[in-house]
Design a protein around this motif. Structure first.
Motif, PDB file in Angstrom:
ATOM      1  N   LYS A  29     -92.253 -10.334  14.156  1.00 24.70           N
ATOM      2  CA  LYS A  29     -91.373 -11.510  14.235  1.00 24.70           C
ATOM      3  C   LYS A  29     -91.722 -12.446  12.857  1.00 24.70           C
ATOM      4  O   LYS A  29     -91.708 -13.705  13.048  1.00 24.70           O
ATOM      5  CB  LYS A  29     -91.284 -12.350  15.316  1.00 24.70           C
ATOM      6  N   ASP A  30     -92.174 -11.835  11.809  1.00 24.09           N
ATOM      7  CA  ASP A  30     -92.671 -12.506  10.824  1.00 24.09           C
ATOM      8  C   ASP A  30     -91.520 -12.908   9.730  1.00 24.09           C
ATOM      9  O   ASP A  30     -91.589 -12.162   8.780  1.00 24.09           O
ATOM     10  CB  ASP A  30     -93.955 -12.140  10.000  1.00 24.09           C
ATOM     11  N   TYR A  31     -90.555 -13.593  10.291  1.00 21.94           N
ATOM     12  CA  TYR A  31     -89.456 -13.459   9.350  1.00 21.94           C
ATOM     13  C   TYR A  31     -89.627 -14.295   8.035  1.00 21.94           C
ATOM     14  O   TYR A  31     -88.952 -13.903   6.993  1.00 21.94           O
ATOM     15  CB  TYR A  31     -87.959 -14.254  10.236  1.00 21.94           C
ATOM     16  N   PRO A  32     -90.423 -15.248   8.021  1.00 25.23           N
ATOM     17  CA  PRO A  32     -90.465 -16.135   6.709  1.00 25.23           C
ATOM     18  C   PRO A  32     -91.205 -14.835   5.681  1.00 25.23           C
ATOM     19  O   PRO A  32     -90.853 -14.767   4.447  1.00 25.23           O
ATOM     20  CB  PRO A  32     -91.573 -17.042   6.960  1.00 25.23           C
ATOM     21  N   GLY A  33     -92.179 -14.244   6.368  1.00 24.01           N
ATOM     22  CA  GLY A  33     -92.675 -13.151   5.414  1.00 24.01           C
ATOM     23  C   GLY A  33     -92.058 -12.043   5.115  1.00 24.01           C
ATOM     24  O   GLY A  33     -92.161 -11.338   4.029  1.00 24.01           O
ATOM     25  N   ALA A  34     -90.896 -11.547   6.091  1.00 24.66           N
ATOM     26  CA  ALA A  34     -90.053 -10.511   5.770  1.00 24.66           C
ATOM     27  C   ALA A  34     -89.029 -10.897   4.567  1.00 24.66           C
ATOM     28  O   ALA A  34     -88.612 -10.210   3.912  1.00 24.66           O
ATOM     29  CB  ALA A  34     -89.112 -10.184   6.970  1.00 24.66           C
ATOM     30  N   ARG A  35     -88.689 -12.406   4.688  1.00 29.65           N
ATOM     31  CA  ARG A  35     -87.844 -12.977   3.618  1.00 29.65           C
ATOM     32  C   ARG A  35     -88.670 -12.973   2.273  1.00 29.65           C
ATOM     33  O   ARG A  35     -87.857 -12.530   1.304  1.00 29.65           O
ATOM     34  CB  ARG A  35     -87.336 -13.975   4.132  1.00 29.65           C
ATOM     35  N   ALA A  36     -89.695 -13.572   2.211  1.00 34.86           N
ATOM     36  CA  ALA A  36     -90.523 -13.433   0.990  1.00 34.86           C
ATOM     37  C   ALA A  36     -90.688 -11.920   0.600  1.00 34.86           C
ATOM     38  O   ALA A  36     -90.476 -11.732  -0.742  1.00 34.86           O
ATOM     39  CB  ALA A  36     -91.758 -14.120   1.198  1.00 34.86           C
ATOM     40  N   TYR A  37     -91.053 -10.825   1.275  1.00 35.69           N
ATOM     41  CA  TYR A  37     -91.223  -9.742   0.890  1.00 35.69           C
ATOM     42  C   TYR A  37     -89.761  -8.993   0.310  1.00 35.69           C
ATOM     43  O   TYR A  37     -89.884  -8.210  -0.660  1.00 35.69           O
ATOM     44  CB  TYR A  37     -91.776  -8.850   2.134  1.00 35.69           C
ATOM     45  N   ALA A  38     -88.635  -9.460   1.078  1.00 34.94           N
ATOM     46  CA  ALA A  38     -87.478  -8.990   0.554  1.00 34.94           C
ATOM     47  C   ALA A  38     -87.076  -9.346  -0.823  1.00 34.94           C
ATOM     48  O   ALA A  38     -86.511  -8.538  -1.528  1.00 34.94           O
ATOM     49  CB  ALA A  38     -86.203  -9.378   1.602  1.00 34.94           C
TER      50      ALA A  38
END
Length: 211
Positions: A29-38
């Motif tokens: 549930k690391d959505y900020p990390g997922a967004r930055a990674y995307a």
């Protein structure tokens, strides 16, 4: 979807490796990390990932991308728990695990339902399975601590609370958006502060000695 990604990743497919890491961020549930990674993906895949994240947060019931399927079920399950629909929530968590058996948060949330019902041994089994999959996720340790408190095992409760606290304080590691592997930290971050102070003092000394 996840099994296909894992097979391609094992075969050396860099895009599959990157998408698989994106799925790992969703599991945590690391959505900020997922967004930055995307943001590090090429334009087409980037738009797909960012659009999926938006729906996941705003309207998960409308999310149809199979890459997000397991996480969507967990989100819907958590929402159902919050609204008192525990039987429906349990079905969502089971479906998430059928889509992605390594989704440790699905195991933890399912364990929480068992713990609420007083089925402590069944809950412990689910938490321990989650711990094997994600030993560095504070969520797992926090829920194990709560369970051991109910069981009266204060030593294990304290151990898991300490572990959760240490994990929360650990700084994030930057990741390569093509491989999902940790990137080396910039040189200035790896050199201790005292070394920079010494070098600056040495430079000032030689500048001041100039005639």
């Amino acid at each position: 979807m996840v099994k296909d990604l894992e097979a391609k990743a094992l075969a050396g497919d860099l895009e599959a490796q990157a998408l698989l890491h994106f799925v790992r961020l969703l599991r945590h549930k690391d959505y900020p990390g997922a967004r930055a990674y995307a943001e590090g993906f090429p334009e087409g895949p980037k738009e797909r990932l960012l659009a999926g994240l938006r729906l996941l947060e705003e309207a998960p019931e409308r999310l149809e991308d199979p890459l997000f399927a397991a996480e969507r079920e967990v989100v819907l399950g958590v929402k159902a728990v919050g609204e008192g629909r525990r039987q429906e929530a349990e079905a969502h968590f089971h479906k998430a695990l059928s889509l992605d058996p390594q989704h440790h948060r699905a195991l933890v949330n399912l364990g929480n339902l068992y713990q609420e019902r007083g089925e402590l041994e069944a809950a412990l089994d689910l938490y321990q399975r989650a711990l094997k999959l994600a030993p560095d996720d504070p969520l797992v340790h926090e829920n194990l601590a709560a369970l051991y408190k109910k069981k009266g095992d204060l030593d294990r409760m304290v151990a898991h609370m300490k572990r959760a606290t240490r994990l929360k304080m650990r700084p994030p590691v930057p990741l390569d958006p093509l491989t999902g592997k940790p990137q080396p930290r910039p040189l200035h971050r790896r050199i201790p502060l005292w070394v920079w102070v010494f070098l600056l003092a040495l430079l000032a000394y030689f500048l001041l000695k100039k005639p």
